[in-house]
Design an enzyme around this catalytic site. Structure first.
Site, PDB file in Angstrom:
ATOM      1  N   HIS A 190      -4.438   5.982  10.332  1.00  0.00           N
ATOM      2  CA  HIS A 190      -3.602   5.335  11.248  1.00  0.00           C
ATOM      3  C   HIS A 190      -4.267   5.092  12.644  1.00  0.00           C
ATOM      4  O   HIS A 190      -4.167   4.110  13.068  1.00  0.00           O
ATOM      5  CB  HIS A 190      -2.249   5.865  11.377  1.00  0.00           C
ATOM      6  CG  HIS A 190      -1.193   4.975  11.944  1.00  0.00           C
ATOM      7  ND1 HIS A 190      -0.719   3.725  11.417  1.00  0.00           N
ATOM      8  CD2 HIS A 190      -0.812   4.815  13.318  1.00  0.00           C
ATOM      9  CE1 HIS A 190      -0.234   3.178  12.134  1.00  0.00           C
ATOM     10  NE2 HIS A 190      -0.070   3.615  13.491  1.00  0.00           N
ATOM     11  N   HIS A 204       2.795  -7.117   6.498  1.00  0.00           N
ATOM     12  CA  HIS A 204       2.470  -6.451   7.664  1.00  0.00           C
ATOM     13  C   HIS A 204       1.256  -6.433   8.415  1.00  0.00           C
ATOM     14  O   HIS A 204       1.080  -6.995   9.292  1.00  0.00           O
ATOM     15  CB  HIS A 204       3.427  -5.100   7.477  1.00  0.00           C
ATOM     16  CG  HIS A 204       2.887  -4.217   8.985  1.00  0.00           C
ATOM     17  ND1 HIS A 204       3.341  -4.280  10.028  1.00  0.00           N
ATOM     18  CD2 HIS A 204       2.190  -3.268   8.710  1.00  0.00           C
ATOM     19  CE1 HIS A 204       3.064  -3.810  10.753  1.00  0.00           C
ATOM     20  NE2 HIS A 204       2.070  -2.817  10.119  1.00  0.00           N
ATOM     21  N   PHE A 205       0.215  -5.864   7.656  1.00  0.00           N
ATOM     22  CA  PHE A 205      -0.884  -5.653   8.137  1.00  0.00           C
ATOM     23  C   PHE A 205      -1.817  -7.048   8.272  1.00  0.00           C
ATOM     24  O   PHE A 205      -2.720  -6.909   9.302  1.00  0.00           O
ATOM     25  CB  PHE A 205      -1.578  -4.399   7.636  1.00  0.00           C
ATOM     26  CG  PHE A 205      -2.038  -4.686   6.313  1.00  0.00           C
ATOM     27  CD1 PHE A 205      -3.294  -5.469   5.929  1.00  0.00           C
ATOM     28  CD2 PHE A 205      -1.767  -3.932   5.367  1.00  0.00           C
ATOM     29  CE1 PHE A 205      -3.883  -5.501   4.788  1.00  0.00           C
ATOM     30  CE2 PHE A 205      -2.252  -4.078   3.865  1.00  0.00           C
ATOM     31  CZ  PHE A 205      -3.206  -4.872   3.810  1.00  0.00           C
ATOM     32  N   ARG A 210       2.587  -4.337  -4.170  1.00  0.00           N
ATOM     33  CA  ARG A 210       1.331  -4.913  -3.535  1.00  0.00           C
ATOM     34  C   ARG A 210       0.149  -4.815  -4.593  1.00  0.00           C
ATOM     35  O   ARG A 210       0.143  -3.854  -5.474  1.00  0.00           O
ATOM     36  CB  ARG A 210       0.997  -4.196  -2.337  1.00  0.00           C
ATOM     37  CG  ARG A 210       0.485  -2.812  -2.304  1.00  0.00           C
ATOM     38  CD  ARG A 210       0.367  -2.002  -1.166  1.00  0.00           C
ATOM     39  NE  ARG A 210      -0.636  -2.319  -0.439  1.00  0.00           N
ATOM     40  CZ  ARG A 210      -1.188  -1.649   0.592  1.00  0.00           C
ATOM     41  NH1 ARG A 210      -0.533  -0.491   0.876  1.00  0.00           N
ATOM     42  NH2 ARG A 210      -2.153  -1.614   1.211  1.00  0.00           N
ATOM     43  N   ARG A 211      -1.060  -5.518  -4.324  1.00  0.00           N
ATOM     44  CA  ARG A 211      -2.372  -5.287  -5.080  1.00  0.00           C
ATOM     45  C   ARG A 211      -2.015  -5.213  -6.606  1.00  0.00           C
ATOM     46  O   ARG A 211      -2.518  -4.236  -7.094  1.00  0.00           O
ATOM     47  CB  ARG A 211      -2.747  -3.926  -4.570  1.00  0.00           C
ATOM     48  CG  ARG A 211      -2.748  -3.825  -3.057  1.00  0.00           C
ATOM     49  CD  ARG A 211      -3.898  -2.895  -2.671  1.00  0.00           C
ATOM     50  NE  ARG A 211      -3.431  -1.381  -2.534  1.00  0.00           N
ATOM     51  CZ  ARG A 211      -3.971  -0.412  -1.749  1.00  0.00           C
ATOM     52  NH1 ARG A 211      -4.923  -0.708  -0.957  1.00  0.00           N
ATOM     53  NH2 ARG A 211      -3.515   0.738  -1.623  1.00  0.00           N
TER      54      ARG A 211
END
Lengths: 539, 158
Positions: A215, A366-367, A429-430
């Site tokens: 983080h 988001h990222f 995801r992924r």
């Protein structure tokens, strides 16, 4: 090119080439997601390219770009030659060799473990050793940054350090604390285990150490972008920085709050007690605060710019801003998307609410707004300023540079909105494909995944424009005397060094907070009866 | 520090927003028990199929609810089909004999990591009968996208 410019220039070019390679990997994923029948489309290629994209973007592009920018700040803001250039070059080569090793392991299919490399997925030792060397190289950069600050301080007793260096020192401190976690994970767990020296590994302990690093890693990406927003953007806009002390307050808050928050990435983990997750949640939500302050200060600085150019009325100043200037457009658009990404981040971190979005497509939605736009688009904008200056050439293909930030913005809107939406609908995801045997829930995602793929292609076009401008400038830009990089003057003169310039003190506060957040849970965890896992390489 | 009035107002408002976010989390955690799965229990990943807790996978229904014992492995869930009653608390207990997996029931907030060496446990109640998709949402190897199961929530007998 002058000798002094070679150091930052070399770093920026490694970053740009890593970015280009990673962008090509992303295009492959976008096409794969669109289920096009391409000859090379396979699960093996897909997961390999996700790994390469993550490692090259998140670890290689960012780290090299930030290191290069750090040297620019020493030269431009401290106005001194980089002391310890030998150490700096040693850091460059160490990190480059490390990145090369890791990329070799990934591209030869021996490390398809994604950029989070959660054990007991087991990669080739070269992957772990390579990434460790990237970190070691970045530590040498930290040493050079700190040494140059101390040398400057000795020569300027009692003066407040220029704001750009203040922000870069915050970056260095956050990075030094954060990398302790990943270094411990690599040296004590992953490397001995991948070499066969130990037989088993504790996946939860590895995750704790990874997210101790993972983080604050995002603030390592973000803080240099904030340095650009505070110290370069107002100047390019034609104005002044609205408040210098508040910018310093923001950087200090990031030093304190960046690290004791990692458990919010493990909200859905077994083996981590809920009370500690709750504490990390509270600390995480406070990190929103310095970004709120940044939003005001930077926007106010832009309003100052517009008004200095004669704007009147409530919003007229917006029209006076240089929207056709690549750095300005890149940064302004990245700030807009970051505001959305910030609120999404608050949702991710919110304890029980995380269950709705954890490991869904929402997360990549988001990222890509935060690191993929706030940091990456800001860095691209900055590259339009730095690369010509360092090379002593004019920016080539200027029209592409003007269009590129808007294309990125558009592509990211399509990509991000669709991924947030499919994430809320439960799409993981992924995944190579999201068919799930034709389940009704999975069919509901398909329209949106197409939109995401279109967004990916727009983003790739934008990335290609960026690369063309960079390569064109470096090879064919007209040689010229370039103006030095200019830094924004604050609206009110900066005083003497004060409480917010006491880096030693804030580092101690940060370490105390990290100890409060991590000492007990880590200690309790290692004392508990646990069973190790052998490694698996299902790729 | 001399902060202009408008920015001071903004800073207080930003602090207020953060406090309200924290309060929401707190109210959710205490009031509605909106807590993430955080069970702490270990199991030897090499002995999962002989360990008494996971030797038999499947659903046990009782008048007060149901318990589901499941294993997530490369690249399937065992059992592949889970039947539970609607409107009653269902406790899931899951582990992995190999790598880390995810266990997500699409369309609900049931979501947990499944980590070898640890037992994931959470309790939830399904209000709506119907067929749900369970997916692995943590990359676990080249067959990751083929790892899924079915949850059937049945109208409970009165």
């Amino acid at each position: 090119m002058t000798r002094a410019n070679r150091l930052p220039y070399a770093h920026l070019w490694v970053a740009i080439l890593a970015f280009g390679t990673a962008a090509a990997m992303a295009l492959m994923q976008a096409l794969s997601r669109a289920s096009l029948d391409l000859p090379y489309r396979s699960a093996k290629m897909y997961y390999l390219s996700v790994t390469a994209h993550g490692v090259l973007m998140a670890l290689v592009f960012t780290t090299f770009f930030i290191m290069g920018f750090g040297y620019v700040v020493i030269q431009g803001a401290l106005r001194q030659e980089v002391k310890g250039a030998g150490v700096a070059w040693a850091g460059f080569w160490t990190a480059l060799v490390g990145a090369g090793l890791a990329v070799w392991a990934i591209l030869s299919g021996k490390a398809t473990v994604l950029y989070t490399f959660y054990p007991p997925l087991k990669a080739h030792p070269a992957f772990y050793i390579g990434l460790t060397l990237v970190v070691v190289g970045s530590w040498l950069w930290c040493v050079v940054m700190i040494a140059n600050y101390l040398a400057w301080k000795r020569a300027h007793r009692g003066d407040a350090v220029p704001l750009a260096m203040h922000g870069m020192l915050a970056t260095v401190i956050v990075w030094l604390i954060a990398t302790m976690g990943v270094a411990a994970e690599m040296l004590f767990l992953l490397i001995p285990w991948s070499l066969g020296l130990t037989q088993t590994i504790d996946p939860v302990l590895a995750r704790m150490l990874f997210w101790f690093f993972g983080h604050p890693l995002v603030y390592f990406w973000l803080l240099p972008a904030y340095v650009v927003w505070y110290t370069i953007l107002p100047k390019v806009a034609g104005g002044r920085l609205f408040s210098d002390p508040l910018a310093r307050l923001v950087f200090v808050l990031f030093i304190i709050l960046s690290t004791p928050v990692g458990f919010h990435h493990q909200a859905m983990d077994p083996g981590v007690p809920a009370a500690w997750k709750l504490l990390h949640t509270f600390l995480t939500l406070w990190i929103l605060y310095p970004s709120f302050v940044t939003a005001f200060t930077v926007t106010a600085s832009l309003e100052v710019a517009g008004r200095m150019k004669g704007a009147t009325g409530l919003l007229d100043w917006l029209r006076k801003l240089p929207w056709g200037e690549p750095l300005f457009a890149a940064v302004a658009l990245s700030m807009l998307l970051f505001a959305v990404g910030g609120f999404g981040g608050a949702i991710n971190a919110s304890f029980g609410m995380n269950a709705l979005v954890h490991n869904t497509a929402w997360i990549q939605g988001h990222f890509h707004l935060t690191v993929g736009t706030a940091s990456a688009l800001t860095f691209m904008g900055l590259a339009y300023h730095l690369v010509p200056r360092l090379a002593g050439r004019e920016l080539e293909l200027g029209l592409l540079a003007k269009v590129q930030p808007y294309l990125w913005f558009l592509g990211m809107l399509l990509f991000s909105i669709s991924n947030h939406a499919t994430g809320l609908m439960g799409m993981p995801r992924r995944v190579f494909e999201a068919e799930y045997g034709g389940a009704a829930a999975a069919q509901a995602w398909s329209g949106m995944t197409g939109l995401s793929a279109i967004g990916g292609m727009v983003l790739f076009t934008s990335a290609a424009f960026f690369l063309l401008v960079m390569i064109g400038t470096a090879l064919a830009g007209k040689r010229c005397e370039t103006a030095p990089l200019e830094w924004a003057e604050p609206l009110h003169p900066v005083g003497r060094a004060g409480l917010l310039d006491r880096f030693g003190l804030w580092t101690v506060v940060a370490i105390v907070l990290v100890a409060i957040a991590y000492a007990v849970p880590l200690w309790t965890h290692v004392r508990m009866a646990r069973f190790g896992s052998p490694g698996f390489s299902p790729f | 520090m001399n902060v202009p009035l408008y920015e001071r107002i903004w800073m207080w408002a930003a602090g207020g927003i953060v406090v309200s976010f924290i309060s929401m989390v707190f109210v959710g955690a205490l009031g509605s028990a909106l807590r993430p799965p955080s069970h702490v229990e270990t199991v030897d990943p090499k002995q999962v199929f002989t360990d008494a807790r996971f030797a038999t996978r499947g659903v046990t229904v009782s008048p007060t609810g149901a318990t589901v014992i499941a294993v997530g492995m490369m690249f399937a869930f065992d059992p592949r089909e889970i039947r539970v009653p609607a409107g009653r608390p269902v406790t899931f207990r899951i582990t992995s004999p190999d790598v880390t997996h995810g266990f997500e029931i699409v369309g609900t907030n049931a979501n947990t990591m499944v980590i070898p060496g640890y037992v994931s446990q959470f309790t939830t109640t399904f209000a709506r009968p119907g067929e749900y998709l369970i997916v692995c949402n943590e990359y676990c190897g080249l067959g990751h996208h083929q790892m899924y199961a079915k949850l059937i929530v049945e109208e409970a007998a009165p």
